[in-house]
Write a protein that holds these residues in place. Sequence first.
Motif, mmCIF file in Angstrom:
data_model
loop_
_atom_site.group_PDB
_atom_site.id
_atom_site.type_symbol
_atom_site.label_atom_id
_atom_site.label_comp_id
_atom_site.label_asym_id
_atom_site.label_seq_id
_atom_site.Cartn_x
_atom_site.Cartn_y
_atom_site.Cartn_z
ATOM 1 N N MET A 95 -40.298 48.694 26.284
ATOM 2 C CA MET A 95 -41.337 49.717 26.128
ATOM 3 C C MET A 95 -42.479 49.527 27.120
ATOM 4 S SD MET A 95 -40.036 51.527 23.843
ATOM 5 C CE MET A 95 -41.266 52.614 23.146
ATOM 6 N N THR A 96 -42.658 48.325 27.618
ATOM 7 C CA THR A 96 -43.793 48.083 28.515
ATOM 8 C C THR A 96 -43.344 47.856 29.958
ATOM 9 O OG1 THR A 96 -43.672 45.708 28.165
ATOM 10 C CG2 THR A 96 -45.056 46.959 26.656
ATOM 11 N N GLY A 97 -42.053 47.649 30.155
ATOM 12 C CA GLY A 97 -41.580 47.303 31.499
ATOM 13 C C GLY A 97 -41.819 45.841 31.816
ATOM 14 N N SER A 98 -42.113 45.030 30.785
ATOM 15 C CA SER A 98 -42.393 43.611 31.050
ATOM 16 C C SER A 98 -41.114 42.825 31.321
ATOM 17 C CB SER A 98 -43.129 42.991 29.854
ATOM 18 O OG SER A 98 -42.258 42.844 28.761
ATOM 19 N N LEU A 99 -40.019 43.253 30.680
ATOM 20 C CA LEU A 99 -38.771 42.494 30.813
ATOM 21 C C LEU A 99 -38.008 42.963 32.052
ATOM 22 C CD1 LEU A 99 -37.392 40.291 29.094
ATOM 23 C CD2 LEU A 99 -35.966 42.077 28.120
ATOM 24 N N THR A 100 -37.699 42.032 32.916
ATOM 25 C CA THR A 100 -36.941 42.363 34.131
ATOM 26 C C THR A 100 -35.891 41.287 34.330
ATOM 27 O OG1 THR A 100 -38.588 41.181 35.441
ATOM 28 C CG2 THR A 100 -38.847 43.556 35.286
ATOM 29 N N MET A 101 -35.078 41.457 35.380
ATOM 30 C CA MET A 101 -34.093 40.425 35.698
ATOM 31 C C MET A 101 -34.257 40.043 37.166
ATOM 32 S SD MET A 101 -30.872 42.018 33.725
ATOM 33 C CE MET A 101 -29.835 40.871 32.845
ATOM 34 N N SER A 102 -34.240 38.736 37.428
ATOM 35 C CA SER A 102 -34.342 38.270 38.809
ATOM 36 C C SER A 102 -32.964 38.360 39.458
ATOM 37 C CB SER A 102 -34.819 36.824 38.822
ATOM 38 O OG SER A 102 -33.785 35.994 38.344
ATOM 39 N N ASN A 103 -32.893 38.146 40.767
ATOM 40 C CA ASN A 103 -31.558 38.149 41.388
ATOM 41 C C ASN A 103 -31.002 36.730 41.497
ATOM 42 O OD1 ASN A 103 -33.089 37.177 43.485
ATOM 43 N ND2 ASN A 103 -32.088 38.391 45.062
ATOM 44 N N ASP A 104 -31.594 35.817 40.751
ATOM 45 C CA ASP A 104 -31.110 34.440 40.704
ATOM 46 C C ASP A 104 -29.939 34.365 39.723
ATOM 47 O OD1 ASP A 104 -31.303 31.941 41.646
ATOM 48 O OD2 ASP A 104 -33.373 31.598 40.998
ATOM 49 N N TYR A 105 -28.869 33.691 40.105
ATOM 50 C CA TYR A 105 -27.712 33.681 39.209
ATOM 51 C C TYR A 105 -27.010 32.335 39.095
ATOM 52 C CZ TYR A 105 -25.085 34.148 43.563
ATOM 53 O OH TYR A 105 -24.573 33.935 44.818
ATOM 54 N N VAL A 106 -27.598 31.312 39.666
ATOM 55 C CA VAL A 106 -26.952 29.997 39.576
ATOM 56 C C VAL A 106 -27.805 29.087 38.700
ATOM 57 C CG1 VAL A 106 -26.117 27.999 40.836
ATOM 58 C CG2 VAL A 106 -25.962 30.250 41.863
ATOM 59 N N TRP A 107 -27.217 28.585 37.657
ATOM 60 C CA TRP A 107 -27.934 27.700 36.739
ATOM 61 C C TRP A 107 -26.887 26.783 36.119
ATOM 62 C CZ3 TRP A 107 -30.923 29.620 31.777
ATOM 63 C CH2 TRP A 107 -31.570 28.518 31.178
ATOM 64 N N ALA A 108 -26.882 25.544 36.557
ATOM 65 C CA ALA A 108 -25.895 24.604 36.050
ATOM 66 C C ALA A 108 -26.593 23.496 35.275
ATOM 67 C CB ALA A 108 -25.098 24.011 37.203
ATOM 68 N N ASP A 109 -26.051 23.158 34.137
ATOM 69 C CA ASP A 109 -26.630 22.078 33.349
ATOM 70 C C ASP A 109 -25.541 21.530 32.438
ATOM 71 O OD1 ASP A 109 -29.885 21.481 32.581
ATOM 72 O OD2 ASP A 109 -28.302 20.574 31.349
ATOM 73 N N ALA A 110 -25.615 20.209 32.207
ATOM 74 C CA ALA A 110 -24.598 19.596 31.354
ATOM 75 C C ALA A 110 -24.873 19.866 29.884
ATOM 76 C CB ALA A 110 -24.561 18.091 31.614
ATOM 77 N N ASN A 111 -26.108 20.209 29.567
ATOM 78 C CA ASN A 111 -26.472 20.406 28.168
ATOM 79 C C ASN A 111 -26.429 21.899 27.816
ATOM 80 O OD1 ASN A 111 -27.599 20.531 25.678
ATOM 81 N ND2 ASN A 111 -29.647 19.835 26.324
ATOM 82 N N PRO A 112 -25.500 22.294 26.967
ATOM 83 C CA PRO A 112 -25.370 23.732 26.684
ATOM 84 C C PRO A 112 -26.577 24.319 25.962
ATOM 85 C CG PRO A 112 -23.895 22.435 25.295
ATOM 86 C CD PRO A 112 -24.496 21.485 26.275
ATOM 87 N N ASP A 113 -27.368 23.491 25.305
ATOM 88 C CA ASP A 113 -28.495 24.016 24.529
ATOM 89 C C ASP A 113 -29.591 24.628 25.400
ATOM 90 O OD1 ASP A 113 -27.306 23.360 22.213
ATOM 91 O OD2 ASP A 113 -28.279 21.393 22.043
ATOM 92 N N VAL A 114 -29.659 24.207 26.670
ATOM 93 C CA VAL A 114 -30.763 24.705 27.488
ATOM 94 C C VAL A 114 -30.584 26.171 27.855
ATOM 95 C CG1 VAL A 114 -31.236 22.463 28.480
ATOM 96 C CG2 VAL A 114 -29.739 24.047 29.688
ATOM 97 N N PHE A 115 -29.396 26.692 27.631
ATOM 98 C CA PHE A 115 -29.169 28.063 28.058
ATOM 99 C C PHE A 115 -29.726 29.101 27.079
ATOM 100 C CE2 PHE A 115 -26.043 25.598 30.425
ATOM 101 C CZ PHE A 115 -26.419 25.970 31.703
#
Lengths: 601, 392
Positions: A95-115
Amino acid sequence: MRDVLSPFTAWKHLFREPVTVLDPLNDRPGADRYRGFHQNDLEKCIGCGTCEVICQNAAIDMVPVSDPEDGDSGLRPMIDYGRCCWCALCVDVCMTGSLTMSNDYVWADANPDVFRFTPGVDPKPWNEEEKGYQRPGARVLASTERVHMGERTAKDRIDNFEEIVAGYTREEAMIEADRCVECGLCVATCPAHMDIPDYIKAIREQDYDKGLQLLYQTNPFSEVCGRVCTHNCETACAARHDGDPIAIRWLKRHITDEVPYERYVDLIGKPEAATGRKVAIVGSGPAGLTTAYDLARMGHKVVVYEARKSPGGMPRYGIPEYRLPYDMLDRDIDVIRAMGVEIVCNTRIGEDITMETLRADNDAVVLSIGLHLGRSTRIPGAESPDVDTAVPLLRKITDGEEVPVPEKLVVIGGGNVAMDIARSMARLQQVKHGKVGVTVTALESFDHFLADADEVRESREEGIEIFDARGPQEIVTFKSGKRKGRVKGLRTWLCDSIFDDQGRFNPHYDESDELVHPADMVIEAIGQAADVSILGKDLTEALEWTRGRIRVDVDGQTSEPWLWSAGDCVNGPDVVHAVADGHRVAQSINAMLAAKEEAAT
Amino acid sequence: MFKIEPDRSQYPAHNPDGSCDIDLSSGKYVKIWHGPNHPGITGNMSLELTICGDEVVEGRTRVGYLHRGFEKLMERRTFIQVFPIVCRVCVPEPDLNEYCYAAAIEELAGIEVPDYANWMRTLILEMGRFNSYMMYLGGQSGSLGMGVIGQWTTYVRDLMLDRFEELTGARVYHMFILPGGVRDVLPDGFAARMEETLKTAERYLDDVDKVMFQNAVFNKRTRGVGYIDPALFDSYGVTGPTARAGGATTDVRRDAPYLKYDELDFEPVTGTDSDIWARADVRRRDTRLSIDLIRQILVKMQKPGEYFAKIPNVLHWKIPYGETYIRGESSRGEYGYYLVTDGTGYPRRINVRGPSYTHAMALLERLIVNTNISDVGALMVSLHTYPPEIER
């Protein structure tokens, strides 16, 4: 032979550059509009939760991040990348246009909880990334434009007090109701916490009976509020951040327009069985009558005392009929009467009956006497007989009493009451003189104006001149001659600031910018006061006071255990606050009565 | 023209229900489980084959490895929430799902889509078709041991995915065709970059012609194999390139033009032999047609304009009673969405008609009999089927 040799042409690829990307994790940024990891502008986000609703994977949870305030739930979306499917509907519907998406797409981590993370709150490398998916234009998944409310033209309305707005048709109301996203920020902001999303839903479902029941559960002045409410809800509405807020007030009015009045009492339901307890209420405005309505529905016997000849308080005696037809007010009051409330008019406390009597005859007494005295600027010339205050004048107009109608008058004040008296007098001028000659001078500039924008617009359409940022200095009077002492005009200076550094009211003027507004009459509309003289000397001394108002606790109880106070006289400043006050006081009294009952058995 | 009719004289005859009484204890027959991870299988699907020596006596198709219950899931989602699901029904060519679903919603809700959005949709569908064929060419050659062609087509497909990425914001599931229009206009300089991609594609397709189609091994192994009698087309629901390779001229793009296909200049590509080679050839030429159509679209498309129609608030969007079937031509054949609405905020029924369902199950069971075990993979790929679309 060709078919045997031809395949060997594949070998030429041996001499070509390889087509693979050497380091795809670092060398290859996403496209400009790539839908990558989420970003959220916390300043713009209001926690409406529409993203959570639309997410078909339930990947979004609203989690508390800050304290809630008006128009902001304090919640922010947390996204679970184990569920997100990158469809970006959350971005489209935001409703405010605050939520957007970056063009970043690589995120690797051994801990699944951080996602699972809260965009904007948790520090992430892509928080500042400017590229990525943003809504290309305006919000398209719901209409951003309010359905226009039909109203009579300035020419049609200027010589009479008939209601200006027409009300929505069913089709118009359906379209307007469809815009609501049911976030509920309005419920939190409404002083009476009306169930706004649900009654708007009832309109969408064309279930007006249910809509009416929802209205009268929280607001016995729904007819009134559907017309003149200050609609704080609309300033909290999520839709206003990118488009017009939902016309909540008009939709409320639409429900009352659609349900036949004869059915109201049946739909609202009968009060509970009589408890034998008695409560007296002083003043029949929205606060007093809401208290009465609630207590009567709880089974208590309620008598309301009103000094004037008709009940209704400020809505009747302060609000002009072109904004609120008094028949509509009577409809609300008759519903309240139907709950068993007795209203005794023409009875002034202190003259016809004393507070002591009320105290003796009842289990509790509620004081809801409103603000019916006008305040004066006390500038030089204010004692002239041509100077009046707005509230008494408005009362006289309602009662049909004679009021002076000069060809030219000035109103001091920039609030809605100033607009009410200016527009009422303009109508009387039009009838008497065939033209309008009203000037409004307000201390506030248009950037911080007190009156509603609609009031300002409509006033101007009706030919009223409005000067902003003008501080009244002197009411200029004739010094000699036949008209000695009579008003000649109002002298004002430009006001460059209203409050000082400490935030205290301390206007600063530019004396070089002086204007004299010619007028035969000056009306002061700068504030009102309660007429507390009715309390009597003993009670006045017994009560605790705070800045000229009776001191009450959060439940509206005064320092006297038998006396509550509600509405404008303690809490200001409008109908819906008074209604909310009434509910609070009724709850408190009921709790007291229940405790009494328990003690007796 | 080669024709191989199943010769079952040496084997037990089929029973009326399609099964046959094979005595496995005789030692003459072996039953093998072909799949679901066999490289010659297109996706997660299995074949239960009974073989005698190298020859397949009986084949049963076994599916269910990829069942995600899409159709049922969609009944529990609001109309807008179905939008991110539909593309998942078909991985290599998701856009047709998006178009068919959006068009079905638009028809039942009475929404007029802006002209520019229709051009965008046409462009996206042709790009998707191109990508699907690239995957097919790699698969078809790979199933016959020619791995290098798959590498080339994957590269070309990747270039087209780059175009998809800059246009739609995603590479595989584009989620760009919303009910009401499309999400955005073409990015600046898109046509030039697309032309570059198409030129590279044509260069690689020339190589594919030389290495795959002018290849004695490929010809030997595909000519006359997997013949489908055109008389079976109607009864088995054979459509698209598979039918056109047998001389049929069905192409939804021309038979019932949707979007902007009636403003494009093209003739459906047909073949005559109805065998694996003919099907591969039709698809190869259809790829070139897609390239031509993309060029035509980029020329004919007008300047960016309105790309999204006014739609009701999607959060409580109710669509009146109605039903519709929207069809389009996918790279595998006729694709369609049957949508039933009942006046509520949820679809009453969505049925996806995917060509893989008909081609990969009943038709394959018939074709597989009397083929050589080593040709099973090539035969299956030649039907160009995608299991996710079989199991909606």
